[in-house]
Design a protein around this motif. Sequence first.
Motif, PDB file in Angstrom:
ATOM      1  N   UNK A  43       1.144  -8.878  13.529  1.00 35.29           N
ATOM      2  CA  UNK A  43       1.387  -8.530  12.036  1.00 35.29           C
ATOM      3  C   UNK A  43       0.598  -7.387  11.675  1.00 35.29           C
ATOM      4  N   UNK A  44      -0.551  -7.568  11.784  1.00 36.40           N
ATOM      5  CA  UNK A  44      -1.789  -6.500  11.480  1.00 36.40           C
ATOM      6  C   UNK A  44      -1.240  -5.064  12.010  1.00 36.40           C
ATOM      7  N   UNK A  45      -0.897  -5.096  13.190  1.00 34.30           N
ATOM      8  CA  UNK A  45      -0.585  -3.608  13.852  1.00 34.30           C
ATOM      9  C   UNK A  45       0.362  -3.192  12.913  1.00 34.30           C
ATOM     10  N   UNK A  46       1.469  -3.751  12.552  1.00 35.25           N
ATOM     11  CA  UNK A  46       2.523  -3.300  12.017  1.00 35.25           C
ATOM     12  C   UNK A  46       2.236  -2.401  10.664  1.00 35.25           C
ATOM     13  N   UNK A  47       1.107  -2.642  10.038  1.00 34.67           N
ATOM     14  CA  UNK A  47       0.582  -2.006   8.700  1.00 34.67           C
ATOM     15  C   UNK A  47       0.350  -0.504   9.068  1.00 34.67           C
ATOM     16  N   UNK A  48       0.166  -0.196  10.314  1.00 35.17           N
ATOM     17  CA  UNK A  48      -0.097   1.422  10.712  1.00 35.17           C
ATOM     18  C   UNK A  48       1.076   2.075  10.861  1.00 35.17           C
ATOM     19  N   UNK A  49       2.283   1.616  10.498  1.00 39.49           N
ATOM     20  CA  UNK A  49       3.582   2.389  10.241  1.00 39.49           C
ATOM     21  C   UNK A  49       3.598   2.346   8.971  1.00 39.49           C
ATOM     22  N   UNK A  50       3.520   3.877   8.430  1.00 39.86           N
ATOM     23  CA  UNK A  50       3.274   4.008   7.023  1.00 39.86           C
ATOM     24  C   UNK A  50       4.586   3.363   6.312  1.00 39.86           C
ATOM     25  N   UNK A  51       5.782   3.282   6.608  1.00 41.44           N
ATOM     26  CA  UNK A  51       6.918   2.937   6.052  1.00 41.44           C
ATOM     27  C   UNK A  51       6.676   1.265   5.830  1.00 41.44           C
ATOM     28  N   UNK A  53       3.410  -0.367   5.981  1.00 41.12           N
ATOM     29  CA  UNK A  53       2.230  -0.820   5.167  1.00 41.12           C
ATOM     30  C   UNK A  53       2.419  -0.087   3.788  1.00 41.12           C
ATOM     31  N   UNK A  54       3.037   0.826   3.654  1.00 40.27           N
ATOM     32  CA  UNK A  54       3.314   1.374   2.056  1.00 40.27           C
ATOM     33  C   UNK A  54       4.007   0.312   1.453  1.00 40.27           C
ATOM     34  N   UNK A  56       4.261  -2.958   1.878  1.00 36.93           N
ATOM     35  CA  UNK A  56       3.488  -4.192   1.929  1.00 36.93           C
ATOM     36  C   UNK A  56       2.628  -3.891   0.708  1.00 36.93           C
ATOM     37  N   UNK A  57       1.802  -2.692   0.558  1.00 37.95           N
ATOM     38  CA  UNK A  57       0.963  -2.440  -0.447  1.00 37.95           C
ATOM     39  C   UNK A  57       1.804  -2.563  -1.765  1.00 37.95           C
ATOM     40  N   UNK A  58       3.071  -1.985  -1.765  1.00 43.34           N
ATOM     41  CA  UNK A  58       3.615  -2.187  -3.069  1.00 43.34           C
ATOM     42  C   UNK A  58       4.006  -3.489  -3.709  1.00 43.34           C
ATOM     43  N   UNK A  59       4.193  -4.402  -2.591  1.00 44.15           N
ATOM     44  CA  UNK A  59       4.436  -5.761  -3.194  1.00 44.15           C
ATOM     45  C   UNK A  59       3.197  -6.448  -3.839  1.00 44.15           C
ATOM     46  N   UNK A  60       2.068  -5.977  -3.331  1.00 48.14           N
ATOM     47  CA  UNK A  60       0.842  -6.545  -3.675  1.00 48.14           C
ATOM     48  C   UNK A  60       0.501  -7.755  -3.268  1.00 48.14           C
ATOM     49  N   UNK A  61       1.621  -8.543  -2.585  1.00 49.49           N
ATOM     50  CA  UNK A  61       1.312  -9.804  -1.829  1.00 49.49           C
ATOM     51  C   UNK A  61      -0.114 -10.080  -1.035  1.00 49.49           C
ATOM     52  N   UNK A  62      -0.123  -8.766  -0.306  1.00 49.14           N
ATOM     53  CA  UNK A  62      -1.164  -9.094   0.864  1.00 49.14           C
ATOM     54  C   UNK A  62      -2.592  -8.559   0.312  1.00 49.14           C
ATOM     55  N   UNK A  63      -2.598  -7.675  -0.877  1.00 49.79           N
ATOM     56  CA  UNK A  63      -3.854  -7.423  -1.553  1.00 49.79           C
ATOM     57  C   UNK A  63      -4.248  -8.461  -2.614  1.00 49.79           C
ATOM     58  N   UNK A  64      -3.305  -9.096  -3.359  1.00 47.63           N
ATOM     59  CA  UNK A  64      -3.512  -9.909  -4.423  1.00 47.63           C
ATOM     60  C   UNK A  64      -3.665 -11.361  -4.073  1.00 47.63           C
ATOM     61  N   UNK A 183      -1.549   1.447   3.089  1.00 50.40           N
ATOM     62  CA  UNK A 183      -1.490   0.544   4.319  1.00 50.40           C
ATOM     63  C   UNK A 183      -3.129   0.344   4.287  1.00 50.40           C
ATOM     64  N   UNK A 184      -3.962   1.283   4.264  1.00 48.94           N
ATOM     65  CA  UNK A 184      -5.314   1.090   4.303  1.00 48.94           C
ATOM     66  C   UNK A 184      -5.697  -0.091   3.465  1.00 48.94           C
ATOM     67  N   UNK A 185      -5.308  -0.096   2.254  1.00 50.68           N
ATOM     68  CA  UNK A 185      -5.472  -1.238   1.204  1.00 50.68           C
ATOM     69  C   UNK A 185      -5.309  -2.553   2.006  1.00 50.68           C
ATOM     70  N   UNK A 186      -4.089  -2.822   2.455  1.00 48.86           N
ATOM     71  CA  UNK A 186      -3.644  -3.890   3.035  1.00 48.86           C
ATOM     72  C   UNK A 186      -4.388  -4.125   4.102  1.00 48.86           C
ATOM     73  N   UNK A 187      -4.712  -3.204   4.894  1.00 44.29           N
ATOM     74  CA  UNK A 187      -5.768  -3.583   6.160  1.00 44.29           C
ATOM     75  C   UNK A 187      -7.097  -4.024   5.884  1.00 44.29           C
ATOM     76  N   UNK A 188      -7.586  -3.624   4.519  1.00 45.48           N
ATOM     77  CA  UNK A 188      -8.874  -3.748   4.244  1.00 45.48           C
ATOM     78  C   UNK A 188      -8.808  -5.125   3.757  1.00 45.48           C
TER      79      UNK A 188
END
Length: 298
Positions: A43-51, A53-54, A56-64, A183-188
């Motif tokens: 699942x982590x690997x999928x973040x590297x596909x910009x469409x 990762x982007x 996922x970042x917009x939903x804020x679920x993985x960052x918040x 995607x980088x924010x989600x990865x971090x």
Amino acid sequence: MNRFDRLKEIQRLDPERDFLAIYRMSATLEFPWDHARALELALYRTYAVPSIGRLLAETTELTDRPQKRYDDTALLLDTVIEHGFDSVGGRTAVRRINQMHRSYDISDDDMRYVLCTFVVMPKRWIDSYGWRRLSDHELRASARYYQTLGKHMGIKEIPESYEEFERCLDEYEAAHFGFDEGARRVSDATLDLMASWYPKPLAPMLRTTSLALLDDSLLRAFRYAPPAPAARTLVRGALRLRARAVRLLPPRSVPHYARQNPEVKGYPKGYRVPELGTFPTPGVRGCPVPHLKATEGE
């Protein structure tokens, strides 16, 4: 039971007909720890596909609230493994997955790629760090298991064999891996989550350990500095030593499911599968890529 007796049992089964039984034995009896780590990496690997990762970042679920997203993902996937596609729990888990995904305009190519990571990454991880390599029966059963999951999710043009899953993954990554700030924010956030499972003073070392397990294509996609060669050698060597130790242990007699993992922390009083995950308003918030859940505690 001897260490290789279960492998012999697996090889007596038909991977086309008995794929669920084979996959369940492999994931919960032979390699439960390795499967958990491999699916985290998948699942982590999928973040590297910009469409992906982007979004996922917009939903804020993985960052918040990354712990909840981690828990729900593990639990939904686990429900289907434990109870099967035709069980009440399995059907509910797949329904929840589909409800979340259909709230967003996700390409079928991205969905297919995520499915490929679930098939390919466990094989690559276990071949490198497991106490034995996966057998051909296990690979065929895994491919059939995720073909079935993909069909339940309405994914088109699903690969027919492990080799096709692997080729699809490698070609998609070569064409689509790239940098995206979201995607980088989600990865971090994901790396921070993994570090949070251990005593705070260990956090910097754990981040280095995680980075040491990433291949160069992932490091480039997220613009991480490559870890020192010594760090990679130490981390990967430690995992191989663990595999040698596990090989000497008696075989596991009781299945270990993801709901029993110490990393799943958000439901100390239990959970209900229908309530797992997000309930997004289309186009506003939610979970855009395979975040599956598991067992209803049955």
